[in-house]
Design an enzyme around this catalytic site. Structure first.
Site, PDB file in Angstrom:
ATOM      1  N   ASP A 171      -6.878   3.543   6.820  1.00 44.42           N
ATOM      2  CA  ASP A 171      -5.725   4.123   7.510  1.00 44.42           C
ATOM      3  C   ASP A 171      -5.900   4.101   9.023  1.00 44.42           C
ATOM      4  OD1 ASP A 171      -3.310   5.778   7.864  1.00 44.42           O
ATOM      5  OD2 ASP A 171      -3.547   6.206   5.741  1.00 44.42           O
ATOM      6  N   HIS A 225      -0.855   9.304  10.981  1.00 45.88           N
ATOM      7  CA  HIS A 225      -0.675   8.812   9.611  1.00 45.88           C
ATOM      8  C   HIS A 225      -1.921   9.050   8.748  1.00 45.88           C
ATOM      9  CE1 HIS A 225      -0.147   5.531   6.560  1.00 45.88           C
ATOM     10  NE2 HIS A 225       1.140   5.789   6.713  1.00 45.88           N
ATOM     11  N   SER A 553       3.898   5.883   1.808  1.00 50.50           N
ATOM     12  CA  SER A 553       2.613   6.263   2.399  1.00 50.50           C
ATOM     13  C   SER A 553       2.220   7.679   2.008  1.00 50.50           C
ATOM     14  CB  SER A 553       2.709   6.255   3.930  1.00 50.50           C
ATOM     15  OG  SER A 553       2.419   5.001   4.456  1.00 50.50           O
TER      16      SER A 553
END
Ligand SMILES: *[C@@H]1O[C@H](CO)[C@@H](O)[C@H](O)[C@H]1NC(C)=O
Ligand SMILES: *[C@@H]1O[C@H](CO)[C@@H](O)[C@H](O)[C@H]1NC(C)=O
Ligand SMILES: *[C@@H]1O[C@H](CO)[C@@H](O)[C@H](O)[C@H]1NC(C)=O
Ligand SMILES: *[C@@H]1O[C@H](CO)[C@@H](O)[C@H](O)[C@H]1NC(C)=O
Ligand SMILES: *[C@@H]1O[C@H](CO)[C@@H](O)[C@H](O)[C@H]1NC(C)=O
Ligand SMILES: *[C@@H]1O[C@H](CO)[C@@H](O)[C@H](O)[C@H]1NC(C)=O
Ligand SMILES: *[C@@H]1O[C@H](CO)[C@@H](O)[C@H](O)[C@H]1NC(C)=O
Length: 770
Positions: A171, A225, A553
């Site tokens: 990530d 994220h 996601s």
């Protein structure tokens, strides 16, 4: 830049603001006008002609045995072997040009090469194949309770919250100081763990690995994220997640991930330039070598052939070492055939809604009310009534010279989330508030984001049409008024889950004949950990340590956490068995007791929802599993793509098409059945393994729509031992289907006294046998 879209990959999140923040979160071209791409991507170099270098992933044979002391550990020998492909030395030096040397999930390396250099490399003995890398797109508090996870009870109790399991993340890095990752009371990692934390990050018992494979060489999360996905899968209990500004996270403000007891290891493969496949493969290589139990990949690009897709290739080797790779299915819905990450050995995740609403009710002058949503709950707004204004000419609210002082305006949107530019325009023109009308394709899906500046409510397209009708009724002198009532966060909203509009749909392009996606998990408006130094909204923003984000996601780490729980309960289960457990135990119904619906509130197809919505409590005790091994997958690859593809995908596994039986997709022992829609009966074979009570008897229960005939033989299975296997045949015929019919969907459930093992059956006229 439609071309660019097909070449780039990245985190699978929905957010135009994130485009401003960082070019890597490119979701829909329309959501990121002009900001979507940075110039120094692989794309730019591709366009500048053959002489320019670009990064290739080069697969080669393993080093000659003579050069190795022992097979996996000898990094130096591998690197030397990889560098030998670039000899004789070119300007810049061979060492500097091998960007990543892969030794675990693939045998090969990444290097920047010109076309001429690539040709020279490809003539060397040991060369297998090369392809240019692509850039990938990055594609909670409420969700544990929504998924039936209760502290001190059930699955969390049974699995000690996933204690001892190790989850790896590919990530954008991590905010290692976030309270979700503190390690109070956690045991040290198991002794099999080989990873470490790259300075200056210091490992603790929660975060046991952190490594960077990108240019800045830090594991810091400048995007948010990675922190969000890691928190969703394995964040520890944090009180007061309602600290998200004025937005309460529901009355219970305790946040936790799915497997709060699990260890996490973070492999940073994305930076502000994007998520490049060469870095991703390096992260996967390291994660498998370090000893993760499951890998979470909330990244992806458009579907690519399995033998040219580094995620699929790396995941194959990972599966062969017992590591299940869980991937986001993509945010390109609701159009069909839009999935990413579809290999049968991957667990492909779709996104659905949660039973929580950030309510902002629109009340019109005529008394009608519409339940919209807004993340920013402006309590000072009261319920003040304003004239309501809608201009067909300026329906996107690009007000420049207009004077709309003291008015509530209705705006259309073309993007999943309202553009900041429209909000600014309305504010500058004097508007008092906004009713944003959803993009019609998004149906009932409302993606919320944090905004400042103006009270607003986002409503569905159906409600929006009614509100516009009211605003335009009568003459220009008619008084139309409206107000927004901020009702805080409500939970228990029905129906939920509903498939999120953006969630990508099957059928699979790269894995034709395999039913995808596999399962759905919460991915709409998910509240989870956020690095406080990353602003959640443009402009002068307060720091927040939690944020609400949407995308497949966000759905992916929910499933990854559940995989960790299942793995903890059953350490000896194969990746395919764990996946089967999660699929066959999933829920086909919503909290209203009706079949799960899609964004238009129609019954959702398996191509949208997969086998169903994840149900962790049942996933640890599925009764039966459909198991699959590397040889089965290899047989599928041989039939679909041939020997060369098998060599590319299974280079480290030492299998050839002559030693495995070619296997059609429909005969793969998958926990879902996909067949061509045709009149002639087609028989598919399946085998189940008893993982429930030793003495169990199961009866086949078929649900099939009119026109689809499904027969199961035998229709009863008797088990006497744990681990016992039984085969059966499912014969499907669509003799009764009409000529126009494209799709017919049913289910097969093996029902025992205490288990239901359910698989979708899909007959699709677009599927051909291969
Ligand atoms: C939790 O698990 C322990 C054993 O691991 C058991 O003794 C206890 O009864 C369980 N508690 C609940 C509430 O299920
Ligand atoms: C990245 O940083 C680590 C720790 O500071 C260092 O050991 C390593 O050599 C660096 N790698 C590169 C490629 O600069
Ligand atoms: C939350 O708490 C408030 C007061 O503390 C109460 O009025 C409200 O009903 C609660 N909401 C939920 C969803 O429990
Ligand atoms: C809130 O949830 C946490 C963890 O899920 C739990 O420990 C706590 O008891 C809950 N509180 C309430 C008031 O429901
Ligand atoms: C805009 O309209 C309001 C009320 O109708 C008026 O008071 C204000 O002066 C106007 N502003 C401009 C710049 O015309
Ligand atoms: C419309 O509103 C204005 C100001 O509130 C008021 O003076 C007027 O009488 C209203 N007209 C009608 C038709 O209700
Ligand atoms: C690969 O498989 C072949 C045949 O099964 C075997 O002879 C050979 O030793 C294997 N090679 C490795 C490196 O395992």
């Amino acid at each position: 830049m439609p071309h660019a879209r097909s070449k780039s990959m990245g985190p699978m999140t929905i957010s135009p603001f994130a485009c401003v923040l960082s070019a890597l979160i490119v979701l829909l071209a329309t959501a990121c006008p002009a900001l979507g791409y940075v110039p120094n991507s692989g794309l730019a170099t591709q366009r500048t002609g053959a002489a320019a270098a670009q990064t290739y992933i080069v697969l080669v044979d393993p080093p000659p045995a003579a050069s190795l002391q022992h097979s996996d550990g000898d990094e130096a020998a591998h690197r030397q072997w990889h560098e030998s492909f670039l000899l004789p030395a070119v300007a810049g030096g061979v060492q500097r040009r091998v960007r990543h040397s892969y030794t675990s999930v693939v045998s090969g390396f990444a290097a920047r090469l010109t076309a001429g250099e690539l040709a020279a490399v490809s003539r060397k003995p040991g060369f297998v194949r090369a392809f240019p890398e692509r850039r990938l797109r990055p594609m909670t508090t409420r969700t544990p309770a929504f998924l039936g996870l209760d502290p001190g009870r059930g699955v969390w109790n049974l699995t000690s919250y996933g204690e001892g399991a190790i989850i790896g993340f590919l990530d954008t890095g991590i905010d290692e100081n976030h309270p979700s990752f503190r390690d109070t009371g956690m045991p040290p990692p198991p002794s099999r763990w080989k990873g470490s934390c790259q300075p200056p990050v210091r490992c603790n018992h929660k975060l046991i690995g952190a490594a960077s494979f990108v240019g800045d060489n830090t594991t810091a999360d400048d995007v948010g994220h990675g922190t969000h996905t890691t928190g969703t899968a394995a964040g520890r209990f944090v009180e007061g997640a309602s600290a998200f500004g004025p937005v309460p996270a529901g009355n219970n403000t305790t946040a936790a991930g799915m497997a709060p007891g699990a260890h996490v290891a973070v492999y940073k493969v994305c930076d502000a330039q994007g998520c490049f496949e060469s870095a991703l493969l390096a992260g996967m290589d390291a994660a498998v070598k370090d000893g993760v139990d499951v890998l979470s990949v909330s990244l992806g690009g458009v579907s690519a052939p399995l033998d040219r897709d580094p995620i699929a290739i790396g995941a194959f080797a990972a599966a062969s070492r017992g590591v299940l790779v869980v991937c986001a299915g993509g945010n390109s819905g609701p159009l069909p055939s839009t999935l990413s990450n579809e290999a049968p050995w991957i667990l492909t995740v779709a996104a659905g809604s949660v039973d929580r609403s950030f309510r902002a009710t629109v009340r019109l002058g005529d008394g009608e009310v519409f339940q919209g949503e807004s993340l920013t709950q402006d309590k000072r707004f009261g319920s003040k009534v304003y004239p309501l204004y809608y201009s067909q000419g300026m329906n996107y609210c690009d007000y420049f010279d207009a004077n709309i002082t003291g008015m509530m305006v209705v705006c259309d949107t073309e993007t999943p989330v309202p553009p900041m530019s429209s909000i600014e325009a309305v504010r500058e023109a004097g508007g008092a508030g906004i009713v944003f009308v959803n993009e019609p394709d998004f149906g009932y899906t409302i993606v919320v984001e944090k905004y400042y500046g103006l009270p607003m409510s986002q409503v569905t397209a159906v409600d929006g049409t009614k509100i516009m009708g009211y605003a335009m009724k009568g003459s220009s002198t008619t008084n139309h008024t409206a107000t927004i009532v901020f009702d805080s966060t409500v939970v228990g909203v029905k129906p939920a889950p509903v498939v999120a509009a953006f969630s990508s749909r099957g059928p699979s392009v790269a894995s034709p004949g395999v039913m995808k996606p596999d399962v759905m998990a919460p991915g709409l408006n998910i509240l989870a950990a956020w690095p406080s130094q990353v602003p959640v909204v443009e402009g002068p923003a307060e720091p927040y340590s939690f944020n609400v984000v949407s995308g497949t996601s966000m759905a992916t780490p929910h499933v990854t956490g559940i995989v960790a729980l299942v793995k903890k309960a059953h350490p000896d289960w194969s990746p395919a068995a764990i996946k089967s457990a999660i699929m066959t135990s999933s829920s086909a119904v919503d909290n209203d007791g009706h079949p799960i619906m899609d964004e238009e509130h129609r019954k959702a197809s398996s191509y949208a929802v997969g086998a169903g919505h994840v149900a962790p409590a049942r996933a640890v005790d599925p009764g039966l599993v459909y198991d699959l091994g590397v040889r089965d997958y290899a047989g599928y690859i041989c039939k679909l793509l041939g020997e060369a593809a098998l060599k590319a995908i299974a280079g480290t596994v030492n299998l050839t098409c002559t030693e495995v039986e070619p296997l059609g997709a429909e005969q793969l022992n998958y926990p879902a059945i996909l067949v061509p829609l045709r009149a002639e009966p087609l028989a598919v074979n399946r085998m189940v393994t008893n993982v429930g009570p030793a003495r169990s008897s199961y009866t086949a229960k078929i649900e099939a729509p009119e026109g689809l005939t499904v027969k199961v033989e035998p229709a009863e299975l008797e088990f006497r031992e744990v681990g016992e296997r039984k085969t059966f045949t499912v014969t499907v015929s669509a003799a009764g289907a009409s000529a126009e019919q494209k799709l017919a969907e049913g289910t097969l459930s093996w029902v025992s006294h205490d288990h239901v093992v359910r698989s979708p059956i899909v007959a699709d006229s677009s599927i051909a046998l291969i």
